[in-house]
Design a protein around this motif. Structure first.
Motif, PDB file in Angstrom:
ATOM      1  N   HIS A 122       0.826  -1.198   0.000  1.00 37.76           N
ATOM      2  CA  HIS A 122       0.000   0.000   0.000  1.00 37.76           C
ATOM      3  C   HIS A 122       0.866   1.255   0.000  1.00 37.76           C
ATOM      4  CE1 HIS A 122      -3.876  -1.981   1.049  1.00 37.76           C
ATOM      5  NE2 HIS A 122      -3.094  -2.853   1.677  1.00 37.76           N
ATOM      6  N   ASP A 123       0.271   2.340  -0.463  1.00 36.72           N
ATOM      7  CA  ASP A 123       0.825   3.669  -0.241  1.00 36.72           C
ATOM      8  C   ASP A 123       0.251   4.161   1.086  1.00 36.72           C
ATOM      9  OD1 ASP A 123       1.390   6.412  -0.128  1.00 36.72           O
ATOM     10  OD2 ASP A 123       1.340   6.596  -2.309  1.00 36.72           O
ATOM     11  N   PRO A 124       1.085   4.329   2.139  1.00 33.99           N
ATOM     12  CA  PRO A 124       0.533   4.682   3.453  1.00 33.99           C
ATOM     13  C   PRO A 124      -0.012   6.100   3.520  1.00 33.99           C
ATOM     14  CG  PRO A 124       2.922   4.742   3.516  1.00 33.99           C
ATOM     15  CD  PRO A 124       2.553   4.205   2.174  1.00 33.99           C
ATOM     16  N   ARG A 125       0.254   6.910   2.500  1.00 37.22           N
ATOM     17  CA  ARG A 125      -0.234   8.292   2.537  1.00 37.22           C
ATOM     18  C   ARG A 125      -1.711   8.392   2.191  1.00 37.22           C
ATOM     19  NH1 ARG A 125       4.660  10.003  -1.295  1.00 37.22           N
ATOM     20  NH2 ARG A 125       3.846   8.068  -2.198  1.00 37.22           N
ATOM     21  N   ASP A 126      -2.180   7.491   1.340  1.00 42.07           N
ATOM     22  CA  ASP A 126      -3.592   7.564   0.961  1.00 42.07           C
ATOM     23  C   ASP A 126      -4.298   6.212   1.015  1.00 42.07           C
ATOM     24  OD1 ASP A 126      -2.598   6.237  -1.259  1.00 42.07           O
ATOM     25  OD2 ASP A 126      -2.700   7.983  -2.581  1.00 42.07           O
ATOM     26  N   GLY A 127      -3.559   5.150   1.370  1.00 42.21           N
ATOM     27  CA  GLY A 127      -4.175   3.832   1.525  1.00 42.21           C
ATOM     28  C   GLY A 127      -4.329   3.035   0.254  1.00 42.21           C
ATOM     29  N   ARG A 128      -3.917   3.577  -0.892  1.00 43.01           N
ATOM     30  CA  ARG A 128      -4.095   2.857  -2.153  1.00 43.01           C
ATOM     31  C   ARG A 128      -3.364   1.519  -2.139  1.00 43.01           C
ATOM     32  NH1 ARG A 128      -1.524   4.780  -6.371  1.00 43.01           N
ATOM     33  NH2 ARG A 128      -0.213   6.162  -5.082  1.00 43.01           N
ATOM     34  N   THR A 129      -4.011   0.497  -2.724  1.00 44.74           N
ATOM     35  CA  THR A 129      -3.365  -0.799  -2.912  1.00 44.74           C
ATOM     36  C   THR A 129      -2.529  -0.754  -4.185  1.00 44.74           C
ATOM     37  OG1 THR A 129      -5.190  -1.932  -1.812  1.00 44.74           O
ATOM     38  CG2 THR A 129      -3.726  -3.271  -3.183  1.00 44.74           C
ATOM     39  N   LEU A 130      -1.238  -1.018  -4.059  1.00 43.74           N
ATOM     40  CA  LEU A 130      -0.327  -0.945  -5.202  1.00 43.74           C
ATOM     41  C   LEU A 130      -0.154  -2.293  -5.892  1.00 43.74           C
ATOM     42  CD1 LEU A 130       2.390   1.304  -3.532  1.00 43.74           C
ATOM     43  CD2 LEU A 130       0.506   2.013  -5.012  1.00 43.74           C
ATOM     44  N   SER A 131      -0.157  -3.367  -5.109  1.00 41.06           N
ATOM     45  CA  SER A 131      -0.020  -4.701  -5.709  1.00 41.06           C
ATOM     46  C   SER A 131      -0.424  -5.745  -4.688  1.00 41.06           C
ATOM     47  CB  SER A 131       1.413  -4.956  -6.190  1.00 41.06           C
ATOM     48  OG  SER A 131       2.297  -5.006  -5.092  1.00 41.06           O
ATOM     49  N   ARG A 132      -0.643  -6.952  -5.191  1.00 45.38           N
ATOM     50  CA  ARG A 132      -1.003  -8.091  -4.348  1.00 45.38           C
ATOM     51  C   ARG A 132      -0.139  -9.282  -4.734  1.00 45.38           C
ATOM     52  NH1 ARG A 132      -6.457  -7.569  -2.539  1.00 45.38           N
ATOM     53  NH2 ARG A 132      -7.554  -5.813  -3.511  1.00 45.38           N
ATOM     54  N   LEU A 133       0.029 -10.170  -3.780  1.00 45.38           N
ATOM     55  CA  LEU A 133       0.717 -11.432  -4.045  1.00 45.38           C
ATOM     56  C   LEU A 133       0.034 -12.506  -3.211  1.00 45.38           C
ATOM     57  CD1 LEU A 133       3.177 -12.750  -5.501  1.00 45.38           C
ATOM     58  CD2 LEU A 133       4.418 -12.478  -3.353  1.00 45.38           C
ATOM     59  N   ALA A 134      -0.614 -13.463  -3.881  1.00 53.77           N
ATOM     60  CA  ALA A 134      -1.347 -14.516  -3.182  1.00 53.77           C
ATOM     61  C   ALA A 134      -0.383 -15.575  -2.664  1.00 53.77           C
ATOM     62  CB  ALA A 134      -2.376 -15.143  -4.119  1.00 53.77           C
ATOM     63  N   TRP A 135      -0.703 -16.146  -1.496  1.00 52.17           N
ATOM     64  CA  TRP A 135       0.106 -17.247  -0.968  1.00 52.17           C
ATOM     65  C   TRP A 135      -0.079 -18.490  -1.835  1.00 52.17           C
ATOM     66  CZ3 TRP A 135       3.063 -14.681   1.808  1.00 52.17           C
ATOM     67  CH2 TRP A 135       2.690 -13.904   2.896  1.00 52.17           C
TER      68      TRP A 135
END
Length: 667
Positions: free
Chosen positions: A532-545
């Motif tokens: 995430h970008d901690p400044r605005d909470g946006r999700t930048l990427s994901r990685l599934a287990w």
């Protein structure tokens, strides 16, 4: 495992040494042989073929074969070696550093194929004559070919000397002299044993002379016996096929090591060059002016031996030391000085392979040393601080400041009157405490009036309540604070009490951390990782287990390194600024348990528990190489916590119940 690569003028060798008490070095095999040609071939597409594949391609266009790479490193000239470019007669060009990097990468591939994993250390040998500009080529090439591998440089004669310092054939010498004559360089050295058992280099010198020069002298002898027309033809062939002519000369030279006479033969379809007889006496007469300075340097090395060195040995190494004239001259000097001459050690390690074989013996292996740190009977959790730790109990709002040895330095009460302390997070300068009842408070170790306290925290200074918000997990980094609510939401803010930012878009979070590069927040849950970008909470990427059950996670915030520990597996990732994930390495490691990341010698080091006989292990965070096993570990007892000391290089704490141990990575 420790590895060494000996980048030679004609051939490159490599050796590995497992870090076991009884292990001995072993040579790496390349397509069945213990060396490969130090040659590259530039294809029309610009790709580089290395070793035997390079020689196989050379038939297409011999002028695009680069077989004298090492000579270009140490040749004199106005252009610094790191900036030189090799130019082939076939129209190709290759930067010298890239050619060396291709050879090192090929050798390193053989190391990986021969071992159970990447090496914890890699030694690269070089001629003693090489100064900073030449060694810079080796370092630059290693950085290009092996960007994550920890590399150290070592002179070839010192490596050869270490090949015999513990060899049964050498006995127990007080001094070891080396006469190392390779394809392009000559080195001599003397190592002397100190009173405390260490080995010091008392003499180490080199010069540009070797077997390739012998080949040139043999061609001179051949030319002197040819008719003018054949001499002109040989000159033409040396321009058009330099490697082929050099190989013919080398073959004749090697035959003269066994016979008194032989034939120089070079096959050509167009205008056949007549086979020419060559005699050992003629070659040896031509060799003497080149050999005399080498023998004088050996005399100087022997003169550097301590007067009380009663037992001394002389080691013959390098392929050219097998030339009869060379060996006879060296043995004559050895006899005059009363020295024992060795040319093989171990299980028949050949003179040409002694540098690689001995280099791995110079690196001291890592050890993970365990000492009892203290006993904390009521502690349910500890948090590492500079010079000590905080111990907390589940039955009290008090946390205890603990110094080295488990000595109690004081205590402090955290949380509101109705709260029991549950969670702590810290970096080097800031501590955050939280309770499930909603009290989040800021603290710092020590205080302005304390002054230096030998790095040991003796009290905490309260800076006030940050928010009234329940929290079940915490993270803090450079003034940015994050926590997870009982409902699984991840929240961030700063010590300046800026508005809360919720890191949403996912299932309930289990943990979070901050990464310095590009100021990112990492959140993990039962289904995977989110950046995430901690400044605005946006999700930048994901990685599934791809693991079940969900693995444990640890981070090196400064490097942006994310370490994932699951059953039988340990792997490392690094998110890019774009949000993509770079997979650095993935190794099999039995067991599962806690994991943490610290630092040693400027590199990330991972500590985790395994079911190996030694239990806890240290792993290089950049390469995945297992560095050391902890002494005194019990694989059946999984520690409750593993922590990296924030202020001490290679220092860790491990808690199992009430027992706290200190682990230190040493070399």
């Amino acid at each position: 495992m420790i590895a060494a690569i000996d980048f030679g003028a004609s051939a490159t060798k490599a050796a590995v040494l497992e870090e076991d008490a009884d292990a001995v070095p072993r040579m790496v095999r390349f397509a069945g042989a213990e060396e490969f040609p130090s040659a590259v071939y530039a294809t029309p597409s610009g790709a580089l073929e290395v070793g035997r594949r390079a020689l196989a391609q050379a038939g297409r266009d011999p002028l695009n074969l680069y077989a004298q790479i090492k000579r270009h490193v140490h040749a004199a000239g106005p252009v610094p070696p790191v900036d030189r470019v090799l130019r082939g007669g076939g129209g190709t060009s290759v930067p010298l550093v890239e050619a060396v990097a291709a050879v090192l990468a090929h050798a390193y591939g053989g190391v990986l194929a021969a071992a159970s994993g990447p090496p914890s250390r890699l030694l690269l040998t070089h001629p003693a004559e090489w100064g900073g500009p030449q060694r810079a080529v080796l370092r630059r090439a290693a950085a290009l070919a092996l960007p994550s591998c920890p590399v150290a440089l070592l002179s070839e004669p010192e490596a050869v000397a270490r090949a015999v310092t513990g060899a049964r054939e050498a006995g127990c010498p007080d001094a070891v002299a080396v006469f190392d004559l390779g394809a392009a360089t000559f080195d001599t050295a003397l190592l002397a044993r100190t009173p405390d058992g260490r080995w010091d280099t008392a003499y180490c010198q080199g010069r540009l002379a070797g077997g390739d020069d012998f080949d040139e002298l043999l061609l001179t002898v051949v030319e002197e016996s040819l008719a003018p027309a054949d001499r002109a033809l040989l000159d033409t062939l040396r321009d058009e096929d330099p490697y082929g002519v050099a190989q013919a000369a080398r073959a004749a030279k090697e035959e003269l090591s066994e016979d008194e006479e032989t034939w120089f033969a070079y096959e050509t379809d167009d205008a056949p060059l007549p086979d020419t007889p060559v005699y050992r006496d003629d070659l040896e007469e031509a060799l003497d002016p080149l050999l005399r300075p080498c023998l004088a340097a050996l005399e100087d090395a022997l003169a550097a031996a301590p007067a009380d060195a009663a037992q001394r040995v002389l080691v013959l190494s390098g392929g050219s030391s097998a030339v009869p004239r060379v060996r006879a001259a060296v043995e004559e000097i050895a006899a005059r000085h009363g020295l024992k001459v060795l040319s093989e050690v171990g299980s028949g390690v050949r003179p040409a392979h002694l540098a690689a074989w001995g280099a791995v013996r110079t690196a001291r292996p890592y050890r993970l040393h365990r000492t009892r740190w203290g006993t904390l009977p009521e502690a349910e959790d500890i948090t590492a601080l500079p010079g000590g730790a905080l111990a907390q109990s589940g039955s009290s709002r008090d946390i205890t400041l603990v110094g080295p040895g488990g000595a109690r330095r004081g205590s402090v009460t955290v949380g509101g009157p109705d709260g029991v302390h549950r969670h702590l997070a810290s970096d080097a300068a800031l501590l955050v405490s939280a309770t499930e009842q909603g009290h989040i408070e800021l603290w710092s170790p020590g205080g302005p009036g304390d002054g230096p306290r030998a790095g040991v925290t003796t009290r905490l200074v309260w800076h006030g309540s940050l928010w009234t918000c329940p929290a079940v997990a915490l993270a803090v980094r450079h003034g940015r604070i994050g926590w997870i609510t009982p409902a699984g939401s991840a929240v961030t803010t700063t010590t300046g009490r800026h508005p809360l930012v919720t890191l949403s878009d996912g299932p309930p979070a289990r943990g979070l951390a901050f990464l310095d590069p590009a100021d990112r927040a990492l959140v993990w849950s039962d289904d995977g990782l989110r950046l995430h970008d901690p400044r605005d909470g946006r999700t930048l990427s994901r990685l599934a287990w791809d693991d079940a059950p969900p693995p444990r996670v640890a981070v090196d915030a400064a490097e942006g390194l994310v370490v994932i520990r699951s059953a039988g597996r340990l792997r490392a990732l690094r998110p890019a600024v774009s949000g993509a994930w770079a997979r650095l390495w993935d190794i099999g490691l039995p067991g599962a348990g806690p994991v943490c990341v610290g630092r040693s010698e400027g590199r990330p080091v991972i500590l985790t528990h395994t079911t190996r006989p030694t239990g806890t292990v240290a792993v290089d965070g950049d390469t995945g190489a297992v560095l050391a096993d902890a002494t005194g570990s019990d694989p059946r007892r999984v520690p409750d916590q593993l922590l990296a000391s924030p202020d001490t290089d290679g220092s860790f704490l491990t808690r199992s119940g009430s027992r706290v141990d200190h682990l230190e990575l040493r070399s």
